[in-house]
Design a protein around this motif. Structure first.
Motif, PDB file in Angstrom:
ATOM      1  N   ARG A  96      -1.784  -5.155  -6.581  1.00 40.65           N
ATOM      2  CA  ARG A  96      -2.177  -3.890  -7.206  1.00 40.65           C
ATOM      3  C   ARG A  96      -3.131  -3.119  -6.291  1.00 40.65           C
ATOM      4  O   ARG A  96      -3.032  -1.891  -6.169  1.00 40.65           O
ATOM      5  N   ALA A  97      -4.053  -3.837  -5.659  1.00 36.26           N
ATOM      6  CA  ALA A  97      -5.022  -3.198  -4.769  1.00 36.26           C
ATOM      7  C   ALA A  97      -4.327  -2.518  -3.581  1.00 36.26           C
ATOM      8  O   ALA A  97      -4.829  -1.529  -3.039  1.00 36.26           O
ATOM      9  N   LEU A  98      -3.160  -3.028  -3.196  1.00 37.77           N
ATOM     10  CA  LEU A  98      -2.391  -2.445  -2.084  1.00 37.77           C
ATOM     11  C   LEU A  98      -1.549  -1.259  -2.533  1.00 37.77           C
ATOM     12  O   LEU A  98      -0.910  -0.602  -1.708  1.00 37.77           O
ATOM     13  N   GLY A  99      -1.537  -0.990  -3.846  1.00 32.56           N
ATOM     14  CA  GLY A  99      -0.739   0.121  -4.364  1.00 32.56           C
ATOM     15  C   GLY A  99       0.753  -0.126  -4.227  1.00 32.56           C
ATOM     16  O   GLY A  99       1.527   0.798  -3.953  1.00 32.56           O
ATOM     17  N   ILE A 100       1.144  -1.372  -4.445  1.00 33.90           N
ATOM     18  CA  ILE A 100       2.531  -1.763  -4.213  1.00 33.90           C
ATOM     19  C   ILE A 100       3.522  -0.986  -5.074  1.00 33.90           C
ATOM     20  O   ILE A 100       4.673  -0.753  -4.681  1.00 33.90           O
ATOM     21  N   ARG A 101       3.100  -0.541  -6.240  1.00 31.88           N
ATOM     22  CA  ARG A 101       4.001   0.190  -7.142  1.00 31.88           C
ATOM     23  C   ARG A 101       4.370   1.559  -6.596  1.00 31.88           C
ATOM     24  O   ARG A 101       5.334   2.179  -7.059  1.00 31.88           O
ATOM     25  N   ASN A 102       3.625   2.032  -5.613  1.00 30.08           N
ATOM     26  CA  ASN A 102       3.902   3.359  -5.053  1.00 30.08           C
ATOM     27  C   ASN A 102       5.040   3.341  -4.029  1.00 30.08           C
ATOM     28  O   ASN A 102       5.496   4.395  -3.590  1.00 30.08           O
ATOM     29  N   PHE A 103       5.490   2.146  -3.663  1.00 34.03           N
ATOM     30  CA  PHE A 103       6.548   2.046  -2.661  1.00 34.03           C
ATOM     31  C   PHE A 103       7.921   2.129  -3.332  1.00 34.03           C
ATOM     32  O   PHE A 103       8.116   1.622  -4.435  1.00 34.03           O
ATOM     33  N   ASP A 104       8.861   2.767  -2.639  1.00 33.15           N
ATOM     34  CA  ASP A 104      10.200   2.972  -3.204  1.00 33.15           C
ATOM     35  C   ASP A 104      11.015   1.687  -3.237  1.00 33.15           C
ATOM     36  O   ASP A 104      11.775   1.443  -4.174  1.00 33.15           O
ATOM     37  N   VAL A 105      10.883   0.876  -2.190  1.00 32.05           N
ATOM     38  CA  VAL A 105      11.637  -0.383  -2.101  1.00 32.05           C
ATOM     39  C   VAL A 105      10.706  -1.472  -1.589  1.00 32.05           C
ATOM     40  O   VAL A 105       9.982  -1.261  -0.614  1.00 32.05           O
TER      41      VAL A 105
ATOM     42  N   SER B  75      -3.022  -8.647   5.541  1.00 35.13           N
ATOM     43  CA  SER B  75      -2.944 -10.045   5.166  1.00 35.13           C
ATOM     44  C   SER B  75      -3.313 -10.167   3.694  1.00 35.13           C
ATOM     45  O   SER B  75      -4.411  -9.745   3.287  1.00 35.13           O
ATOM     46  N   ALA B  76      -2.391 -10.685   2.884  1.00 35.46           N
ATOM     47  CA  ALA B  76      -2.651 -10.817   1.447  1.00 35.46           C
ATOM     48  C   ALA B  76      -1.754 -11.897   0.857  1.00 35.46           C
ATOM     49  O   ALA B  76      -0.692 -12.198   1.395  1.00 35.46           O
ATOM     50  N   ASP B  77      -2.203 -12.467  -0.261  1.00 33.44           N
ATOM     51  CA  ASP B  77      -1.445 -13.470  -0.993  1.00 33.44           C
ATOM     52  C   ASP B  77      -0.555 -12.735  -2.000  1.00 33.44           C
ATOM     53  O   ASP B  77      -1.058 -12.140  -2.958  1.00 33.44           O
ATOM     54  N   SER B  78       0.765 -12.776  -1.799  1.00 28.37           N
ATOM     55  CA  SER B  78       1.664 -12.015  -2.670  1.00 28.37           C
ATOM     56  C   SER B  78       1.796 -12.619  -4.066  1.00 28.37           C
ATOM     57  O   SER B  78       2.380 -12.003  -4.956  1.00 28.37           O
ATOM     58  N   THR B  79       1.260 -13.836  -4.275  1.00 24.22           N
ATOM     59  CA  THR B  79       1.289 -14.425  -5.616  1.00 24.22           C
ATOM     60  C   THR B  79       0.032 -14.040  -6.400  1.00 24.22           C
ATOM     61  O   THR B  79      -0.153 -14.489  -7.534  1.00 24.22           O
ATOM     62  N   ASP B  80      -0.813 -13.212  -5.817  1.00 25.40           N
ATOM     63  CA  ASP B  80      -2.036 -12.715  -6.455  1.00 25.40           C
ATOM     64  C   ASP B  80      -1.769 -11.286  -6.933  1.00 25.40           C
ATOM     65  O   ASP B  80      -1.722 -10.349  -6.138  1.00 25.40           O
TER      66      ASP B  80
ATOM     67  N   ASP C 288      -0.492 -14.893   6.421  1.00 28.59           N
ATOM     68  CA  ASP C 288      -0.968 -15.318   7.739  1.00 28.59           C
ATOM     69  C   ASP C 288      -1.485 -14.104   8.512  1.00 28.59           C
ATOM     70  O   ASP C 288      -0.724 -13.187   8.851  1.00 28.59           O
ATOM     71  N   GLU C 289      -2.782 -14.100   8.780  1.00 31.67           N
ATOM     72  CA  GLU C 289      -3.398 -12.950   9.445  1.00 31.67           C
ATOM     73  C   GLU C 289      -2.843 -12.721  10.850  1.00 31.67           C
ATOM     74  O   GLU C 289      -2.711 -11.580  11.304  1.00 31.67           O
TER      75      GLU C 289
ATOM     76  N   VAL D 273       7.381  -4.731   2.976  1.00 33.24           N
ATOM     77  CA  VAL D 273       8.081  -5.985   3.283  1.00 33.24           C
ATOM     78  C   VAL D 273       7.072  -7.121   3.208  1.00 33.24           C
ATOM     79  O   VAL D 273       6.055  -7.106   3.908  1.00 33.24           O
ATOM     80  N   ILE D 274       7.355  -8.086   2.344  1.00 30.63           N
ATOM     81  CA  ILE D 274       6.455  -9.214   2.136  1.00 30.63           C
ATOM     82  C   ILE D 274       7.035 -10.451   2.809  1.00 30.63           C
ATOM     83  O   ILE D 274       8.135 -10.890   2.478  1.00 30.63           O
ATOM     84  N   GLY D 275       6.299 -11.012   3.757  1.00 25.35           N
ATOM     85  CA  GLY D 275       6.761 -12.176   4.497  1.00 25.35           C
ATOM     86  C   GLY D 275       7.204 -11.770   5.884  1.00 25.35           C
ATOM     87  O   GLY D 275       8.252 -11.155   6.059  1.00 25.35           O
ATOM     88  N   MET D 276       6.391 -12.105   6.890  1.00 30.31           N
ATOM     89  CA  MET D 276       6.672 -11.677   8.264  1.00 30.31           C
ATOM     90  C   MET D 276       7.245 -12.804   9.121  1.00 30.31           C
ATOM     91  O   MET D 276       6.864 -13.001  10.268  1.00 30.31           O
ATOM     92  N   GLY D 277       8.173 -13.561   8.528  1.00 30.62           N
ATOM     93  CA  GLY D 277       8.932 -14.524   9.322  1.00 30.62           C
ATOM     94  C   GLY D 277       9.957 -13.764  10.156  1.00 30.62           C
ATOM     95  O   GLY D 277       9.869 -12.550  10.314  1.00 30.62           O
ATOM     96  N   ARG D 278      10.955 -14.472  10.675  1.00 27.84           N
ATOM     97  CA  ARG D 278      11.944 -13.812  11.541  1.00 27.84           C
ATOM     98  C   ARG D 278      12.696 -12.714  10.808  1.00 27.84           C
ATOM     99  O   ARG D 278      12.893 -11.623  11.336  1.00 27.84           O
ATOM    100  N   PHE D 279      13.135 -12.996   9.576  1.00 26.95           N
ATOM    101  CA  PHE D 279      13.898 -12.012   8.818  1.00 26.95           C
ATOM    102  C   PHE D 279      13.018 -10.830   8.408  1.00 26.95           C
ATOM    103  O   PHE D 279      13.372  -9.672   8.627  1.00 26.95           O
ATOM    104  N   GLY D 280      11.872 -11.116   7.817  1.00 31.00           N
ATOM    105  CA  GLY D 280      10.993 -10.053   7.337  1.00 31.00           C
ATOM    106  C   GLY D 280      10.508  -9.141   8.444  1.00 31.00           C
ATOM    107  O   GLY D 280      10.511  -7.910   8.306  1.00 31.00           O
ATOM    108  N   SER D 281      10.087  -9.724   9.558  1.00 24.91           N
ATOM    109  CA  SER D 281       9.587  -8.907  10.666  1.00 24.91           C
ATOM    110  C   SER D 281      10.722  -8.074  11.274  1.00 24.91           C
ATOM    111  O   SER D 281      10.507  -6.944  11.710  1.00 24.91           O
ATOM    112  N   SER D 282      11.929  -8.627  11.277  1.00 22.61           N
ATOM    113  CA  SER D 282      13.083  -7.888  11.791  1.00 22.61           C
ATOM    114  C   SER D 282      13.394  -6.681  10.911  1.00 22.61           C
ATOM    115  O   SER D 282      13.643  -5.578  11.405  1.00 22.61           O
ATOM    116  N   VAL D 283      13.372  -6.880   9.593  1.00 19.13           N
ATOM    117  CA  VAL D 283      13.623  -5.774   8.648  1.00 19.13           C
ATOM    118  C   VAL D 283      12.539  -4.711   8.780  1.00 19.13           C
ATOM    119  O   VAL D 283      12.831  -3.508   8.867  1.00 19.13           O
ATOM    120  N   ALA D 284      11.281  -5.146   8.813  1.00 19.17           N
ATOM    121  CA  ALA D 284      10.159  -4.205   8.913  1.00 19.17           C
ATOM    122  C   ALA D 284      10.228  -3.397  10.207  1.00 19.17           C
ATOM    123  O   ALA D 284      10.032  -2.176  10.213  1.00 19.17           O
TER     124      ALA D 284
END
Length: 220
Positions: free
Chosen positions: A61-70, A51-56, A35-36, A8-19
């Motif tokens: 890739r370093a986080l292995g994002i492709r390995n996640f199902d959703v 903490s990472a910039d999702s536009t980078d 935001d750390e 889940v990218i973005g830990m605002g109210r919606f993102g943190s709730s989903v996570a």
């Protein structure tokens, strides 16, 4: 079968709730935010929080994002970052991508660039609140498409003791009663002779305009 893994990218109210909800259900969840402090707050709730910039692209890739199902992109106010993140993830070939949209135009852009599902949490919550306000019997309202929705409605006093044939909801309002919930039991495809009891909840599907007429007819 291996458990699905979610990012889940973005830990605002919606993102943190989903996570948080996914984590409580027992799934592995990676929470990402630029935001750390936000990721620190999630570190004891989810499997991993970074903490990472999702536009980078390299950072993702370093986080292995492709390995996640959703992957859920829940970026809040920054529409540009939301679109860019979605583009990068689609180019990387992630399996399933769910993206939060701020408005209809944002949603159309996300669909055009390949988001598998676009969600409108603020709009959907606004719809639910509006329906709760117009009728005290409305328990939930779920939008299926631009024109059709599902309504969960507590049986109004005027419905109690009557069966579905007598209520004739389909002929009067053009809506279909899909199920009746009584206590913890769900009666799928109820019969026309089934009588309603106090506390029963009807699950009704129909065109939005027809559902509104039904709500108002039984609002008292």
């Amino acid at each position: 079968m291996a458990k699905k893994q979610y990012a889940v990218i973005g830990m605002g109210r919606f993102g943190s709730s989903v996570a948080s909800a996914l984590s409580e259900m027992g799934f592995d969840v990676l929470a990402i935010d630029s935001d750390e402090q936000r990721t620190q707050e999630m570190s004891n709730i989810v499997t991993h929080a970074v903490s990472a910039d999702s536009t980078d692209e390299e950072a993702l890739r370093a986080l292995g994002i492709r390995n996640f199902d959703v992957i859920v992109v829940a970026i809040g106010e920054d529409i540009q970052a939301s679109i860019l993140t979605t583009l990068i993830l689609k180019d990387m070939g992630v399996p399933a991508l769910v993206v939060k949209a701020q408005n209809e135009l944002h949603g159309k852009v996300l669909q055009k660039i390949g988001a598998d599902k676009v969600v409108y949490p603020e709009r959907d919550m606004g719809l639910r609140v509006a329906h709760h306000l117009t009728s005290p019997n409305i328990l939930d309202y779920i939008e299926l498409s631009k024109d059709y929705s599902i309504l969960e409605m507590r049986a109004a006093d005027s419905m109690i003791g009557k069966n579905l044939k007598e209520l004739d909801i389909r002929a009067r309002f053009g809506c279909n009663v899909m199920a009746i919930r009584r206590n913890q039991e769900m009666n799928i495809s109820p019969y026309a002779e089934d009588r309603l009891e106090p506390g029963d909840v009807l699950v009704i599907v129909g065109h939005k305009d027809d559902l509104t007429k039904l709500e108002l007819a039984f609002a008292a």
